[in-house]
Scaffold this motif. Structure first.
Motif, PDB file in Angstrom:
ATOM      1  N   TYR A  14      -0.690   4.628  -7.045  1.00  0.00           N
ATOM      2  CA  TYR A  14      -1.417   4.069  -5.916  1.00  0.00           C
ATOM      3  C   TYR A  14      -2.814   3.714  -6.415  1.00  0.00           C
ATOM      4  O   TYR A  14      -3.436   4.509  -7.117  1.00  0.00           O
ATOM      5  CB  TYR A  14      -1.524   5.062  -4.761  1.00  0.00           C
ATOM      6  CG  TYR A  14      -0.198   5.306  -4.075  1.00  0.00           C
ATOM      7  CD1 TYR A  14       0.234   4.455  -3.065  1.00  0.00           C
ATOM      8  CD2 TYR A  14       0.614   6.370  -4.450  1.00  0.00           C
ATOM      9  CE1 TYR A  14       1.454   4.662  -2.438  1.00  0.00           C
ATOM     10  CE2 TYR A  14       1.832   6.587  -3.819  1.00  0.00           C
ATOM     11  CZ  TYR A  14       2.239   5.726  -2.822  1.00  0.00           C
ATOM     12  OH  TYR A  14       3.446   5.931  -2.201  1.00  0.00           O
ATOM     13  N   LYS A  32       3.966  11.634   3.898  1.00  0.00           N
ATOM     14  CA  LYS A  32       3.723  10.237   4.275  1.00  0.00           C
ATOM     15  C   LYS A  32       3.638  10.087   5.790  1.00  0.00           C
ATOM     16  O   LYS A  32       3.683   8.985   6.305  1.00  0.00           O
ATOM     17  CB  LYS A  32       4.828   9.329   3.727  1.00  0.00           C
ATOM     18  CG  LYS A  32       4.791   9.198   2.228  1.00  0.00           C
ATOM     19  CD  LYS A  32       5.805   8.182   1.750  1.00  0.00           C
ATOM     20  CE  LYS A  32       5.702   7.977   0.257  1.00  0.00           C
ATOM     21  NZ  LYS A  32       6.635   6.947  -0.208  1.00  0.00           N
ATOM     22  N   ARG A 102      -3.404   3.944   3.983  1.00  0.00           N
ATOM     23  CA  ARG A 102      -2.524   2.924   3.408  1.00  0.00           C
ATOM     24  C   ARG A 102      -3.165   1.548   3.340  1.00  0.00           C
ATOM     25  O   ARG A 102      -2.951   0.821   2.383  1.00  0.00           O
ATOM     26  CB  ARG A 102      -1.218   2.843   4.209  1.00  0.00           C
ATOM     27  CG  ARG A 102      -0.250   3.925   3.805  1.00  0.00           C
ATOM     28  CD  ARG A 102       1.054   3.838   4.505  1.00  0.00           C
ATOM     29  NE  ARG A 102       1.582   2.483   4.563  1.00  0.00           N
ATOM     30  CZ  ARG A 102       2.836   2.195   4.816  1.00  0.00           C
ATOM     31  NH1 ARG A 102       3.694   3.154   5.040  1.00  0.00           N
ATOM     32  NH2 ARG A 102       3.240   0.956   4.874  1.00  0.00           N
ATOM     33  N   GLY A 107       0.238  -0.155  -3.116  1.00  0.00           N
ATOM     34  CA  GLY A 107       1.357   0.735  -3.396  1.00  0.00           C
ATOM     35  C   GLY A 107       1.829   0.659  -4.831  1.00  0.00           C
ATOM     36  O   GLY A 107       1.385  -0.197  -5.600  1.00  0.00           O
ATOM     37  N   TYR A 113      -0.999  -2.704   1.869  1.00  0.00           N
ATOM     38  CA  TYR A 113      -0.690  -2.306   3.227  1.00  0.00           C
ATOM     39  C   TYR A 113      -1.776  -2.849   4.127  1.00  0.00           C
ATOM     40  O   TYR A 113      -2.924  -2.950   3.728  1.00  0.00           O
ATOM     41  CB  TYR A 113      -0.635  -0.780   3.341  1.00  0.00           C
ATOM     42  CG  TYR A 113       0.352  -0.161   2.385  1.00  0.00           C
ATOM     43  CD1 TYR A 113       1.721  -0.294   2.581  1.00  0.00           C
ATOM     44  CD2 TYR A 113      -0.081   0.554   1.278  1.00  0.00           C
ATOM     45  CE1 TYR A 113       2.626   0.280   1.708  1.00  0.00           C
ATOM     46  CE2 TYR A 113       0.823   1.122   0.395  1.00  0.00           C
ATOM     47  CZ  TYR A 113       2.166   0.986   0.623  1.00  0.00           C
ATOM     48  OH  TYR A 113       3.057   1.545  -0.249  1.00  0.00           O
TER      49      TYR A 113
END
Length: 129
Positions: A14, A32, A102, A107, A113
């Motif tokens: 990430y 998550k 996010r 990702g 995101y």
């Protein structure tokens, strides 16, 4: 500026959405199911290449927590927060862990995101439901 760590597990990283600095590995995701005021967020056992802001007591969905915002060391963007202290006994597992929002990260597959429409604006915390 401090040393920037480069994580080497291809496809499992990430990164900061703004500058691409590596922040965490998929292996370090604890949950998550977290939510921030901007949408979904992930809880990590370990993050790198971040600096801590001032500690602040915040009322979140799961109670009062002492947290510190975390910033990307490369570009200075706020990317989430770190739990310093949880007041509720059931929330102690969060202590020392960090949340990355996010919409502020890329990702492992390089995808970005985005803020989802209709997001609840309020305290940030896990969706314990």
């Amino acid at each position: 500026m401090g040393r920037v760590f480069v994580l080497t597990l291809e496809g499992k990283i990430y990164s900061c959405k703004h500058c691409g600095t590596h922040l965490a590995l998929t292996d370090d995701v604890v949950s998550k199911s977290f939510h921030s005021r901007h949408g979904k967020a992930y809880l990590f056992s370990k993050v790198v290449n971040v600096t801590l802001g001032e500690k602040d007591e915040r009322m979140m969905m799961t109670g009062s927590h002492v947290v510190a915002d975390i910033f990307c060391v490369q570009c200075g963007s706020i990317v989430g927060w770190k739990y310093e202290t949880a007041r509720e006994k059931s929330q102690k597992y969060k202590e020392g862990k960090s949340v990355l929002e996010r919409f502020k990260i890329s990702g492992p597959d390089g995808s970005n995101y985005w803020i989802s429409h209709g997001v609840h604006i309020g305290g940030s915390d896990a969706d314990d439901g």
